[in-house]
Structures are given as C-alpha cells and as structure tokens.
Design an enzyme around this catalytic site. Sequence first.
Site, PDB file in Angstrom:
ATOM      1  N   SER A 134       0.858  -1.174   0.000  1.00 52.95           N
ATOM      2  CA  SER A 134       0.000   0.000   0.000  1.00 52.95           C
ATOM      3  C   SER A 134       0.903   1.235   0.000  1.00 52.95           C
ATOM      4  O   SER A 134       1.856   1.311  -0.773  1.00 52.95           O
ATOM      5  CB  SER A 134      -0.924  -0.052   1.220  1.00 52.95           C
ATOM      6  OG  SER A 134      -1.753   1.070   1.288  1.00 52.95           O
ATOM      7  N   TYR A 148      -4.316   8.434  -6.599  1.00 50.21           N
ATOM      8  CA  TYR A 148      -3.390   7.470  -5.986  1.00 50.21           C
ATOM      9  C   TYR A 148      -3.769   7.257  -4.524  1.00 50.21           C
ATOM     10  O   TYR A 148      -3.870   6.113  -4.053  1.00 50.21           O
ATOM     11  CB  TYR A 148      -1.951   7.977  -6.103  1.00 50.21           C
ATOM     12  CG  TYR A 148      -0.944   7.037  -5.482  1.00 50.21           C
ATOM     13  CD1 TYR A 148      -0.490   5.926  -6.182  1.00 50.21           C
ATOM     14  CD2 TYR A 148      -0.442   7.262  -4.199  1.00 50.21           C
ATOM     15  CE1 TYR A 148       0.434   5.054  -5.613  1.00 50.21           C
ATOM     16  CE2 TYR A 148       0.471   6.398  -3.631  1.00 50.21           C
ATOM     17  CZ  TYR A 148       0.910   5.294  -4.340  1.00 50.21           C
ATOM     18  OH  TYR A 148       1.820   4.428  -3.772  1.00 50.21           O
ATOM     19  N   LYS A 152      -5.077   3.629  -2.768  1.00 49.72           N
ATOM     20  CA  LYS A 152      -4.436   2.992  -1.615  1.00 49.72           C
ATOM     21  C   LYS A 152      -5.372   2.946  -0.402  1.00 49.72           C
ATOM     22  O   LYS A 152      -5.326   1.987   0.387  1.00 49.72           O
ATOM     23  CB  LYS A 152      -3.129   3.716  -1.273  1.00 49.72           C
ATOM     24  CG  LYS A 152      -2.069   3.602  -2.368  1.00 49.72           C
ATOM     25  CD  LYS A 152      -1.729   2.147  -2.691  1.00 49.72           C
ATOM     26  CE  LYS A 152      -0.565   2.034  -3.659  1.00 49.72           C
ATOM     27  NZ  LYS A 152      -0.218   0.628  -3.955  1.00 49.72           N
TER      28      LYS A 152
END
Length: 272
Positions: A134, A148, A152
């Site tokens: 992660s 992004y 995650k």
Amino acid sequence: MSKVIFITGASKGFGKLWAEAFLKRGDRVVASARNTSALNDLVQQYGDAVLPLQLDVNDRNAALNAVSKAKAHFGRIDVLINNAGYGLFGAVEETTEEQARAQMETNFFGVLWMTQAVLPIMREQQSGHIIQVSSFLGLVTLPVLGLYNASKFAVEGLSETLAMEVKDFGIHVTLIEPNGFSTDWSGASAIQTEAMEAYEPVKKAFAEGAGPDAWGKPEATVAPILQVVDSQIPPLRLLLGKVAYHGVKDAYAQRLASVEEWKDVSIAAHGH
C-alpha cells in the site's frame, strides 16, 4: 525452510530488489512483470529457483492463470506480495476518466484479482501470507495525488477486512505502507495529468515541501521485508520510512482531537 514467494511488479523498484533478496537467501520466487526480459539477470543467476511470468494484473483471467502456473511449478505458494502499481500525479479536477479508471484498475483491482486467485490455494494449505504494498498515503493524504491516495485507501479497507475473514484459515495479511523512496515510482513509472494553471500554486508548494531527506533508500527496506515474511505473527500494518511514521502519527493525533471536539454533535446524531 525456504518459502515460495509470488511477487507482482518484479521487474524494477521494490519488486526486483525484494525478489533478489529472497532468492539470495534460498527462497523460490515467482516473479511476474509486464515485460519479463527485465528478469533475465535473475534467471541467469538463480536458475530454477525463479519462475518469471508475463502478467498484466489488470486482467483477472491472466492473474488466475499465473497463480495456477505458479502452484503447478512449485507445488505451493507461501507468500503473495502484491507490489504492482504506479503513481498518478495531478489535481483531482485535472484527472480524466481514463486516467482515474486506469489508476484504480492497477492499484486496486489488480490487488483484488491476485488476492482472489491465491486464496483457494492458501485455504487448502491452511497457511499463507498476503502482503499488500500500500502506501502511507493509504492512511493520510497529500495534494496532487488524489486518485493514488484513493486507490491505496481502497487497498487498506479491502485488506483489513480480508484479514478478519481469513485468519481462521491460517492466512495472515500485512499492509506495507512506505513513504516515498528513490525508485522510479515518481519518475519513469509515473503518469502526469494535463496541467491546469489554477493548480500551479498548490503543485509548487507540494514540490517545495519535500526536503532532501524525504526520500528513503530502497535497499533499507530489504531487512524489514524479510523480517515480516519470517514473522510467526506478522503485523497487519507496517510503515516504512520516518516520513511515513511521523506523518501518520501526527495525522492520527489531529483526527482524534477533531473527533473529541465534535463528540457531542456525533453522539446527538444517533437520536437516542
């Protein structure tokens, strides 16, 4: 006893570095990449201990087939490291639908497909360890990385849930949460949105906010990864890097303070 370790995105960065570390100490590695020619040096040096597989993790059927090949070749899969992923840089407003979907396809759905593919094998073994690469940006956020961050955060929620579902099968789940490291994640592997002038000030502030000590040394992550893989009771989460540690600690302290500040309003909203 040596382990069989499946690593996605093994052609460069963390994936290549960790694959080599496992092979060097005697583990067997399934190394997948979009372009397996980048794995030729590992094959030449470690021979049958490494199985290179061409794989695009966005393709669910390809993920299932790759895991099946790995199981047939080595007889088991002890550890899956979902490492494939990339960074999308740009303001939320700048992000196209195609860019947003592609980011989620690789960073989230690729993790989901690989996880689903390996679970029947690990359940049958009554053992296994799924390691999701992660980011500390799955716990806190930075500007110019909205999609992004979101990908995650999704991996975090999926994996925390998964850990509760599979613990009785002898399967462990660990989220690895690095800060920025000097790989090509923010360079050649990154995608940039088309810039809008309105967001130049926030981008400039973001760029100037990263000091010279902000980026970690990739080689320093090898010992922690080996320690996690070898642990009898591995952690659900492991931050990598001092920026990640301090950033998450400070952000959570602020969140708790805000929760307490609005405590009465929150409780009143329950209605009874």
